[in-house]
Design a protein around this motif. Structure first.
Motif, short mmCIF file in Angstrom:
data_model
loop_
_atom_site.label_atom_id
_atom_site.label_comp_id
_atom_site.label_asym_id
_atom_site.label_seq_id
_atom_site.Cartn_x
_atom_site.Cartn_y
_atom_site.Cartn_z
N GLU B 281 0.93 -1.28 0.11
CA GLU B 281 -0.01 0.00 0.03
C GLU B 281 0.80 1.38 0.12
OE1 GLU B 281 -1.61 0.54 4.15
OE2 GLU B 281 -1.20 -1.68 3.90
N LYS B 282 0.29 2.27 -0.53
CA LYS B 282 1.22 3.43 -0.86
C LYS B 282 0.67 4.49 0.44
CE LYS B 282 3.31 2.81 -4.56
NZ LYS B 282 2.89 3.06 -6.03
N HIS B 283 1.78 5.21 0.86
CA HIS B 283 1.32 6.11 1.64
C HIS B 283 1.78 7.59 1.05
CE1 HIS B 283 0.90 3.39 4.93
NE2 HIS B 283 1.91 2.82 4.36
N ARG B 284 1.04 8.38 1.58
CA ARG B 284 1.34 9.89 1.01
C ARG B 284 1.60 10.88 1.92
NH1 ARG B 284 -3.67 8.62 -1.20
NH2 ARG B 284 -4.53 10.36 0.25
N VAL B 285 2.51 11.51 1.67
CA VAL B 285 2.92 12.87 2.48
C VAL B 285 1.88 13.52 2.90
CG1 VAL B 285 4.46 14.80 2.93
CG2 VAL B 285 5.16 12.91 1.62
N GLY B 286 1.86 13.75 4.48
CA GLY B 286 0.62 14.80 4.95
C GLY B 286 -0.36 13.62 5.35
N GLU B 287 -0.25 12.44 5.21
CA GLU B 287 -1.45 11.45 5.44
C GLU B 287 -1.36 11.27 7.08
OE1 GLU B 287 -2.54 6.71 4.60
OE2 GLU B 287 -0.84 7.90 3.52
N VAL B 288 -2.69 11.09 7.54
CA VAL B 288 -2.51 10.73 8.99
C VAL B 288 -2.56 9.19 9.21
CG1 VAL B 288 -3.73 11.04 11.26
CG2 VAL B 288 -3.41 12.88 9.87
N VAL B 289 -1.63 8.59 9.78
CA VAL B 289 -1.68 7.21 10.11
C VAL B 289 -1.66 6.72 11.68
CG1 VAL B 289 -0.42 6.65 7.84
CG2 VAL B 289 0.79 7.26 10.13
N ARG B 290 -2.20 5.55 11.61
CA ARG B 290 -2.18 5.19 13.16
C ARG B 290 -1.01 3.97 13.21
NH1 ARG B 290 -4.51 6.55 17.17
NH2 ARG B 290 -4.78 5.20 18.93
N VAL B 291 0.19 4.04 14.05
CA VAL B 291 1.03 3.33 14.17
C VAL B 291 1.09 2.61 15.68
CG1 VAL B 291 2.60 4.13 12.35
CG2 VAL B 291 2.65 5.14 14.75
N GLY B 292 1.55 1.48 15.90
CA GLY B 292 1.64 0.97 17.05
C GLY B 292 2.69 -0.15 17.06
N TYR B 293 2.92 -0.57 18.40
CA TYR B 293 3.82 -1.67 18.65
C TYR B 293 3.43 -2.70 19.94
CZ TYR B 293 6.08 1.45 22.06
OH TYR B 293 6.24 2.39 23.14
N ASP B 294 3.97 -3.47 19.98
CA ASP B 294 4.06 -4.45 21.40
C ASP B 294 5.13 -4.11 22.12
OD1 ASP B 294 1.26 -5.59 20.49
OD2 ASP B 294 2.50 -6.99 19.26
N PRO B 295 4.77 -4.09 23.40
CA PRO B 295 5.72 -3.79 24.40
C PRO B 295 6.92 -4.76 24.41
CG PRO B 295 3.55 -3.08 25.37
CD PRO B 295 3.38 -3.84 24.02
#
Lengths: 297, 316
Positions: B281-295
């Motif tokens: 999938e393509k991401h665009r500059v300025g786009e709001v994304v939700r990112v996460g990780y596992d502890p």
């Protein structure tokens, strides 16, 4: 177009002092001396065209010409290599990253600045005279000295020692050359267990060859042109027994003592040819022993 | 110092159990490949290769054999009559390596051998060095600033900073258990994400407060007494729309590398974050994304930048 011409004109204007100097003081006298070498000219009357007489006389009848060649070659043969060896040896001693290297460089260069002066030539005469410092020092260790300058078989060596003593200029050039040799090469050689001697002849000397060559050519030219020390030490005569009659002293005397300017001009042209020949010889042999890193193949 | 080109002021250097502190470089049975190649420019390749062996007063036939063998291994046979100036950078480097090989040393020292090569050649030579090691099986000490070289070539890496050892370990250990923030930041490309965090609460209720990523419980086995920490998470451990700890951010830069994409994100506090994705999938500059990780994927470091260990052992 007009602009270009104007720009060129201003360029030539700036060049004028140099051009005047070059044509009037260099090219002019050179060409005049070439002309005079084919004349008899006593600097009072007009030069008289004599064709190749001066040259024929020089090579066939002038014994002092052959003597002066002998003395000059003797001097060049010893003075050039010994001065270069001395210069390289001291340069290698100084190439140790000493903090006081600037001071040492200045001290060792000093004789070269003084060496060509009249004062040093006079001092030299004193040093090597029969009751001079050299003999006094020799007397301390029980050696009976001779009159180094008055003895025809030793006088030339006082001149050669003076030349060796003036090793400063080639030393500075060698020092710069030594500094230019990458340290990595010596480190690699150390890891390979290379002896000092082998490092010198297998790395230092070949890497320094362009500098050696440069110094060699300069020193050959300089040595053939030796004048003031020989002139002063021999009181302008080239004696004793013509043992200090180096080429330029002979040439000077012919021109300004005996007013044989035509013959002196011919001598000057022969000297030019000799220097040119030896320089060409050095260049011709250089391809066998001088390595340039950025050479084109 | 290992080579013996510089004197050591303290400690012991031993090669194969033999203390070499006072031995000159030539007696240490090692060879060195220099960053500048240090080839003798006035000698042919053959003479360069033979130079060190001649010092050993070795039999001429043996010298020839070793030179030819090294030339064969490094595929520089056609170059043996050339001078270094007639060689490309890669060829010079091969000759420099060849000069080391012919001595059949107990130890090879490589001083940033690939630094002067262009990127493509560096990759090629890296592979060749790795195969050379497989072939010779002689210990090699390889100095590099390039972590890719370090990770791909080494069996053990010593990370040094300003002359001090930061960590010693296998490439995997250094990557998965960096001993401190310096090693964490040095090893891994793209660079590991670092977030400042504070600890709130006491005992079993202790929580990590990361600002943009909110608050979540600290691992209970972690010793008490740390109020400030740095939380590090590798870019590949950060996922889009998943993970138990999440934050929103705005895409600042997208680096499309074909098989993967590196996305640079600015979190609301301004903290930069990098994540790596293999999805198409393509991401665009300025786009709001939700990112996460596992502890479980995080690395914790105390206020001094030292790794906080959670029941693991670390070689350091």
């Amino acid at each position: 177009m007009k602009n270009t011409k104007a720009r060129n004109a201003s360029g030539y204007m700036f060049l004028t002092p140099w051009l005047l100097g070059f044509f009037l003081l260099a090219i002019g006298p050179i060409l005049v001396s070439l002309y005079l070498s084919f004349t008899r000219y006593d600097m009072v009357g007009d030069p008289r065209w004599t064709g190749f007489d001066n040259y024929i006389y020089m090579f066939t009848r002038d014994r002092r010409f052959w003597k002066t060649l002998e003395v000059t070659f003797h001097y060049v043969l010893f003075a050039v290599p010994l001065r270069l060896i001395m210069a390289l040896s001291v340069a290698m001693l100084l190439d140790k990253g000493l903090r006081t290297i600037g001071l040492y460089r200045a001290i060792f260069y000093l004789p070269s600045l003084l060496g060509a002066s009249i004062a040093i030539a006079i001092l030299w005469r004193q040093l090597f005279s029969i009751d001079g410092v050299v003999n006094q020092v020799l007397a301390v260790v029980g050696i009976q000295g001779v009159g180094w300058i008055t003895n025809p078989s030793t006088s030339i060596y006082t001149l050669i020692i003076l030349a060796i003593w003036q090793f400063g200029a080639p030393m500075l050039i060698f020092l710069a050359g030594l500094r230019g040799i990458p340290r990595d090469l010596y480190e690699a050689a150390d890891i390979d267990g290379t002896s000092r001697f082998r490092k010198f002849y297998a790395i230092t000397l070949p890497m320094l060859a362009p500098v050696v060559f440069f110094n060699l050519v300069l020193q050959i030219i300089e040595a053939f042109k030796i004048f003031s020390p020989a002139f002063i030490i021999s009181n302008g005569t080239g004696g004793p027994a013509d043992s200090l009659l180096v080429y330029t002293v002979y040439l000077f005397n012919e021109a300004f003592k005996f007013f044989r300017m035509g013959y002196a001009s011919a001598l000057a042209w022969v000297l030019l040819l000799i220097i040119g020949l030896f320089t060409a010889l050095a260049f011709a042999t250089s391809k066998y022993w001088v390595h340039y890193e950025n050479e084109r193949d | 110092m290992i080579a013996g080109l510089e004197e050591i002021t303290d400690g012991t250097i031993a090669i194969n159990g033999r203390v070499v502190n006072d031995l000159p470089a030539s007696k240490r049975e090692l060879s060195m490949v220099f960053q500048s190649y240090a080839l003798y420019p006035h000698m042919t390749v053959r003479k360069n290769l033979a130079f060190g062996l001649q010092n050993l007063k070795m039999d001429r036939a043996e010298i020839e054999r070793r030179v030819d063998e090294a030339a064969r291994i490094l595929q520089i046979e056609p170059l043996l009559h050339r001078k270094p100036r007639q060689l490309s950078g890669g060829q010079k480097q091969r000759v420099a390596i060849g000069r080391s090989i012919v001595r059949e040393p107990q130890l090879f020292l490589f001083d940033e051998p690939l630094s002067n090569l262009d990127a493509e050649l560096r990759v090629q030579m890296r592979v060749e060095l790795a195969s050379l090691y497989e072939r010779l099986k002689t210990t090699m000490i390889y100095v590099t600033h390039d972590q890719v070289e370090a990770m791909t070539l080494a069996t053990r890496i010593v990370v040094l900073r300003a002359g001090r050892i930061e960590q010693v370990g296998t490439p995997e250990e250094l990557y998965t258990k960096p001993a401190n923030l310096f090693v964490a930041g040095f090893i891994g490309s793209p660079k590991i994400n670092m977030f400042d965090a504070t600890v709130t609460g006491t005992g079993a209720d202790r929580k990590l407060n990361l600002g943009d990523f909110g608050t979540y419980p600290l691992p209970p086995e972690l010793a008490e007494g740390h109020e400030r920490m740095t939380v590090c998470v590798r870019p590949e451990a950060i996922k889009l729309d998943s993970g138990s700890v999440q934050a929103e951010g705005r895409v600042r830069l997208v680096e499309y590398l074909g098989s993967e994409t590196i996305v640079h994100v600015d979190l609301p506090s301004g903290t930069p974050l990098i994540f790596q994705t293999h999805q198409m999938e393509k991401h665009r500059v300025g786009e709001v994304v939700r990112v996460g990780y596992d502890p479980a994927d995080q690395h914790l470091f105390d206020a001094d930048g030292q790794r906080l260990m959670l029941g693991e052992t670390l070689v350091a």
